[in-house]
Write a protein that holds these residues in place. Sequence first.
Motif, PDB file in Angstrom:
ATOM      1  N   TYR A   1     -50.953 -41.651  39.340  1.00 36.92           N
ATOM      2  CA  TYR A   1     -51.463 -40.388  39.861  1.00 36.92           C
ATOM      3  C   TYR A   1     -51.969 -39.526  38.708  1.00 36.92           C
ATOM      4  O   TYR A   1     -51.492 -39.628  37.580  1.00 36.92           O
ATOM      5  N   CYS A   2     -52.980 -38.724  38.987  1.00 39.65           N
ATOM      6  CA  CYS A   2     -53.479 -37.798  37.963  1.00 39.65           C
ATOM      7  C   CYS A   2     -54.024 -36.542  38.622  1.00 39.65           C
ATOM      8  O   CYS A   2     -54.476 -36.577  39.758  1.00 39.65           O
TER       9      CYS A   2
ATOM     10  N   GLU B   1     -62.228 -28.431  39.524  1.00 37.38           N
ATOM     11  CA  GLU B   1     -63.027 -29.639  39.746  1.00 37.38           C
ATOM     12  C   GLU B   1     -64.447 -29.203  40.069  1.00 37.38           C
ATOM     13  O   GLU B   1     -64.631 -28.154  40.693  1.00 37.38           O
TER      14      GLU B   1
ATOM     15  N   GLU C   1     -66.245 -39.424  36.366  1.00 33.29           N
ATOM     16  CA  GLU C   1     -64.868 -38.929  36.378  1.00 33.29           C
ATOM     17  C   GLU C   1     -64.083 -39.654  35.292  1.00 33.29           C
ATOM     18  O   GLU C   1     -64.210 -40.870  35.129  1.00 33.29           O
TER      19      GLU C   1
ATOM     20  N   PRO D   1     -56.335 -32.758  38.307  1.00 30.98           N
ATOM     21  CA  PRO D   1     -57.488 -32.199  37.596  1.00 30.98           C
ATOM     22  C   PRO D   1     -57.046 -31.278  36.459  1.00 30.98           C
ATOM     23  O   PRO D   1     -56.094 -30.515  36.603  1.00 30.98           O
TER      24      PRO D   1
ATOM     25  N   TYR E   1     -59.147 -35.837  34.679  1.00 24.94           N
ATOM     26  CA  TYR E   1     -57.879 -35.947  35.404  1.00 24.94           C
ATOM     27  C   TYR E   1     -56.824 -36.479  34.441  1.00 24.94           C
ATOM     28  O   TYR E   1     -57.050 -37.490  33.765  1.00 24.94           O
ATOM     29  N   VAL E   2     -55.709 -35.770  34.380  1.00 31.89           N
ATOM     30  CA  VAL E   2     -54.692 -36.153  33.415  1.00 31.89           C
ATOM     31  C   VAL E   2     -53.493 -36.768  34.139  1.00 31.89           C
ATOM     32  O   VAL E   2     -53.065 -36.273  35.178  1.00 31.89           O
ATOM     33  N   GLY E   3     -53.004 -37.869  33.571  1.00 34.23           N
ATOM     34  CA  GLY E   3     -51.849 -38.551  34.159  1.00 34.23           C
ATOM     35  C   GLY E   3     -50.549 -37.874  33.725  1.00 34.23           C
ATOM     36  O   GLY E   3     -50.546 -36.988  32.870  1.00 34.23           O
TER      37      GLY E   3
ATOM     38  N   THR F   1     -55.073 -40.914  42.811  1.00 37.98           N
ATOM     39  CA  THR F   1     -54.669 -41.956  41.864  1.00 37.98           C
ATOM     40  C   THR F   1     -55.911 -42.592  41.256  1.00 37.98           C
ATOM     41  O   THR F   1     -57.010 -42.491  41.796  1.00 37.98           O
ATOM     42  N   MET F   2     -55.690 -43.208  40.102  1.00 38.26           N
ATOM     43  CA  MET F   2     -56.782 -43.904  39.420  1.00 38.26           C
ATOM     44  C   MET F   2     -56.201 -45.216  38.901  1.00 38.26           C
ATOM     45  O   MET F   2     -55.031 -45.248  38.471  1.00 38.26           O
TER      46      MET F   2
ATOM     47  N   GLY G   1     -60.256 -40.194  33.507  1.00 39.92           N
ATOM     48  CA  GLY G   1     -58.800 -40.034  33.680  1.00 39.92           C
ATOM     49  C   GLY G   1     -58.081 -40.497  32.426  1.00 39.92           C
ATOM     50  O   GLY G   1     -58.610 -41.291  31.646  1.00 39.92           O
ATOM     51  N   SER G   2     -56.873 -39.978  32.234  1.00 39.68           N
ATOM     52  CA  SER G   2     -56.125 -40.401  31.041  1.00 39.68           C
ATOM     53  C   SER G   2     -54.679 -40.728  31.378  1.00 39.68           C
ATOM     54  O   SER G   2     -54.102 -40.174  32.326  1.00 39.68           O
TER      55      SER G   2
END
Length: 395
Positions: A223-224, A193, A160, A226, A248-250, A212-213, A162-163
């Motif tokens: 939080y992010c 997803e 996974e 999909p 997953y985008v922030g 969240t990541m 995330g950004s």
Amino acid sequence: MKTDTLLILGGYGNTGRLIARLLLQETDCHVVLAGRDLARAEAMARTLASEQGGERVSAVRADAADPSSLRRALEGCRLVIVASSTSAYAGQVARAALDTGTDYLDLQFSWTKFGALRPLEEEIRGAGRCFITDGGFHPGLPAVLVRYAGSRFDHLTRAEVGSVIRIDWARLDIGAATAEEFVRELADYQVLEFQKGAWRPAPWKAMWMPRTMDFGPVFGRQYCVPMFLEEMRSLPELYPGLWRVGFYVGGFNWFVDWLVSPLAWLAMRVWPRRALRPMARLMHWGLRRFSRPPYGTLLKLEADGLVRGTARHLELTLSHADGYAFTAIPVVACLLQYLDGTARRPGLWLQAHVAEPERMLRDMERMGVALTLTEPLPGRERAPEDHWGQTPAHS
Ligand SMILES: NC(=O)c1ccc[n+]([C@@H]2O[C@H](COP(=O)([O-])OP(=O)(O)OC[C@H]3O[C@@H](n4cnc5c(N)ncnc54)[C@H](OP(=O)(O)O)[C@@H]3O)[C@@H](O)[C@H]2O)c1
């Protein structure tokens, strides 16, 4: 030996000018800056020429909406880099590239663009041209990280990415066409997803109560949501053990995330033409007015799998203080592989799949992206300190 000429459409824009600077630094190519405003292209060419102390940069007028200006500009070029907010004209740019025997790389996130490029796939391959699409940061990098993880595990089970993108928008000059393209992209946004063996729409909960990541000490837990990218689609086939994969985008800031984005999405569904300009203005204003430090851009991979039968966890974080530099650097890292022939193949490719991941990561690190790994890359003594001076994350 003849020097290659690379033309950058949008060559004096925020991303285009950084790509130009890096290409002059990293290659011996001639770089042509193109856009609708010749005076701005020439001014930027003079700036870059004075920085580099050479004659390898020039300017030309070209409008993506005007096929004859495109063909004139592309004559004699090896490759066009589409760093302009012109996804609506992707078909015309691709056609001009094919007609003039020019290779192609773009960095737009746009399903309309795919709709224009896919029907040309056979022709691109038949003509021996190399077209690379979805270049940049995202799209462009998330699947590179997953492919890198794939090379480190015998059996990859979860990957996974995330950004976080925190940009001081108030200091940037963004074109109206770029803000409008951004709103169009939002309307096209696909919330998919990979779950239970297929790409599926994420439940509404994923948007209103996002996961969240942990993005480390500077950005903390964010939080992010999909965001489906074409480059993620084939990953479950490449790594059949993957049961969970996604990007997953922030968020940008509370105002844009919770008010403008849902409003723009809804307005674009109901009045796609009439809503475009006002929503683009509101989005641009919200980005400038409510974005707050800390600024920086970060991409994080969390992966699980088996190595020699033992369960292992890998975290890889890439970061740069400047989100636009973090867009330009992967493009140039990919082009280094294209220019030496290792990534140049006839056909239509995604940046994240055409480039060899480990070399790409090393080149990006050399060009200024901070890289933090839970364990060193093979052949490297230790993981580097990251951009903000923290020690590497641990498994
Ligand atoms: N993949 C990624 O990670 C990533 C990240 C950031 C941005 N992007 C994409 O990169 C593109 C550029 O973004 P940016 O923020 O650098 O935008 P920007 O600073 O506003 O620059 C846009 C450039 O495109 C040119 N342009 C606009 N319309 C044109 C046309 N019809 N013909 C020729 N040139 C035209 C503009 O010049 P004139 O208006 O004077 O012609 C300008 O030079 C956008 O599509 C954006 O979505 C991708």
